[in-house]
Design an enzyme around this catalytic site. Structure first.
Site, short mmCIF file in Angstrom:
data_model
loop_
_atom_site.label_atom_id
_atom_site.label_comp_id
_atom_site.label_asym_id
_atom_site.label_seq_id
_atom_site.Cartn_x
_atom_site.Cartn_y
_atom_site.Cartn_z
N SER A 8 0.79 -1.24 0.00
CA SER A 8 0.00 0.00 0.00
C SER A 8 0.82 1.29 0.00
O SER A 8 1.96 1.32 0.46
CB SER A 8 -0.97 0.06 1.18
OG SER A 8 -1.78 -1.08 1.22
N SER A 38 -2.28 -4.19 -2.96
CA SER A 38 -1.86 -2.88 -2.49
C SER A 38 -3.07 -1.97 -2.30
O SER A 38 -3.95 -1.90 -3.16
CB SER A 38 -0.89 -2.24 -3.50
OG SER A 38 -0.25 -1.11 -2.96
N ASP A 86 -3.88 1.54 -2.43
CA ASP A 86 -3.33 2.82 -2.88
C ASP A 86 -4.44 3.86 -2.94
O ASP A 86 -5.32 3.79 -3.82
CB ASP A 86 -2.67 2.66 -4.25
CG ASP A 86 -1.54 1.64 -4.23
OD1 ASP A 86 -0.83 1.58 -3.21
OD2 ASP A 86 -1.38 0.90 -5.22
#
Length: 399
Positions: free
Chosen positions: A273, A311, A313
């Protein structure tokens, strides 16, 4: 004048204790100052002659260049296994619940636990500071933000608070299951938040993070538009904990170092992340703030991030311009604001891209080697090797 004799074997050394003590103290002080100064001067990409983009940074080259924005950290390094912390970003120093700020959230990849996202998207505003921490401390941080909002006398009748808390997973270096972040840590980060220079690297929410297989952390940068484009400032702060193939100023650094996604055990998993917070003093509404937030992901891409499957994001964008604040209550049914037109957005877009790219790189350059949970060790970016690579690719200015 008093002298003292010290015998070392057969040799006798005679010296003035008072004089030597003063001299040693002075030398130690100078060395300490020099060491601190050198460290401070060589912890950001621009200190090494690396220029990202074409726009000028603000005075501090930080998110705090946006007037009114403050940042606070609490760093937890306890024993061998606790490597985590809290970072607080305040849009302004007042009662944010009563004077909300226009805001938007863009999801680059949604494998994350960002709290508060739906209301921000629905109403287009934010009513608390932004807190960044580790994944399993999101509920604690949210609870602390509720306490913070209810601590204002003007909020005594408040029955609903939308806390905004972002996270990355620092479980490789940190005992994340121990949930060592407390509400007091969060409140301290908020209370200690300040304008001016922002500490970067392995601090606050970036204490235990990893980026491109190296030690990641907190990074920040800013850009100032030319006066003929409004003179507005865009500031970015990142919490970097993701993977890919590192690029710096266009140079394939990760490839040259043979440290990139799928190159070794530490880089086998690119998940982790990246939280990106974008602030501006431009008078923007939530719609154009979302457009601004989208561009920040381009900055992540320019560093080689791939926004992997695992991830989280996220980009949180807000305007700190006092003229577009949204009062919680009012006698009028109308909220009249003067905001920038769409065709004035392009310079702000470029500013967000450049500042995000540089903030991510600053997080790497400022970070230090760290050993954490179960003896796991993550090395910082090998700056000397990186500089040689950048020189070969003519990516360094004035070297």
């Amino acid at each position: 004048m008093k002298y003292n004799n010290f015998y070392l074997g057969k040799k006798c050394i005679i010296f003035n204790i008072k004089s030597l003590t003063i001299k040693l103290f002075a030398m130690t002080l100078l060395l300490s100052v020099f060491s601190h100064s050198s460290s401070a001067q060589l912890s950001r990409v621009r200190d090494f002659g690396i220029t990202i983009g074409v726009m000028d940074p603000g005075h501090f080259n930080a998110i705090t260049d946006v007037d009114g924005v403050k940042v606070g950290h609490v760093t937890l390094k306890e024993g061998k296994n606790v490597r985590t912390g809290v970072t607080a970003i305040l849009p302004h120093g007042g009662n944010i619940y009563q004077q909300k700020v226009p805001a938007a959230i863009h999801v680059g990849n949604g494998f994350g636990k960002l709290a508060g996202v739906t209301q921000v998207r629905e109403l287009g505003n934010m009513e608390t500071p932004v807190i960044l921490t580790n994944t399993l401390s999101v509920p604690t941080a949210a609870d602390a933000l509720i306490d913070h909002a209810l601590s204002f006398k003007a909020n005594k009748e408040v029955r609903s608070v939308n806390p905004v808390v972002g996270e990355t997973n620092d479980g490789h270096l940190n005992d994340i299951q121990g949930r060592h972040v407390t509400k007091e840590h969060v409140m301290n980060a908020i209370e200690n938040a300040a304008s001016g220079e922002v500490e970067e690297g392995s601090v606050g929410a970036g204490t235990g993070t990893i980026c491109f297989g190296f030690k990641g952390g907190i990074g920040t940068s800013s850009r100032v538009l030319p006066e003929n484009r409004g003179g507005y400032t865009v500031g970015v702060l990142v919490q970097t904990n993701f993977g890919g193939v590192l690029q710096i100023a266009g140079a394939p650094v990760g490839k040259e170092l043979n440290r990139h996604y799928m190159s070794d055990e530490l880089n086998a998993n690119p998940n982790g992340s990246c939280m990106i917070v974008v602030a501006t003093d431009a008078p923007l509404d939530s719609r154009n703030l979302e457009r601004l937030a989208q561009r920040a992901m381009l900055g992540l891409g320019k560093t080689g991030g791939i926004s992997s499957n695992g991830s989280g994001d996220y980009v949180i964008a807000f305007s700190a311009n006092e003229e577009v604040r949204i009062p919680n209550t009012g006698q009028s049914r109308f909220n009249i604001q003067k905001v920038l037109r769409n065709d004035a957005m392009s310079p702000l877009f470029m500013a967000a891209i450049e500042a995000t790219e540089e903030a991510i790189l600053n997080s790497l350059f400022a970070a230090e080697d760290m050993e954490g949970r179960d003896g796991q060790r993550v090395e910082s970016l090998p700056v000397e090797q990186v500089m040689k690579i950048l020189e070969r690719y003519n990516a360094v200015k004035g070297r």
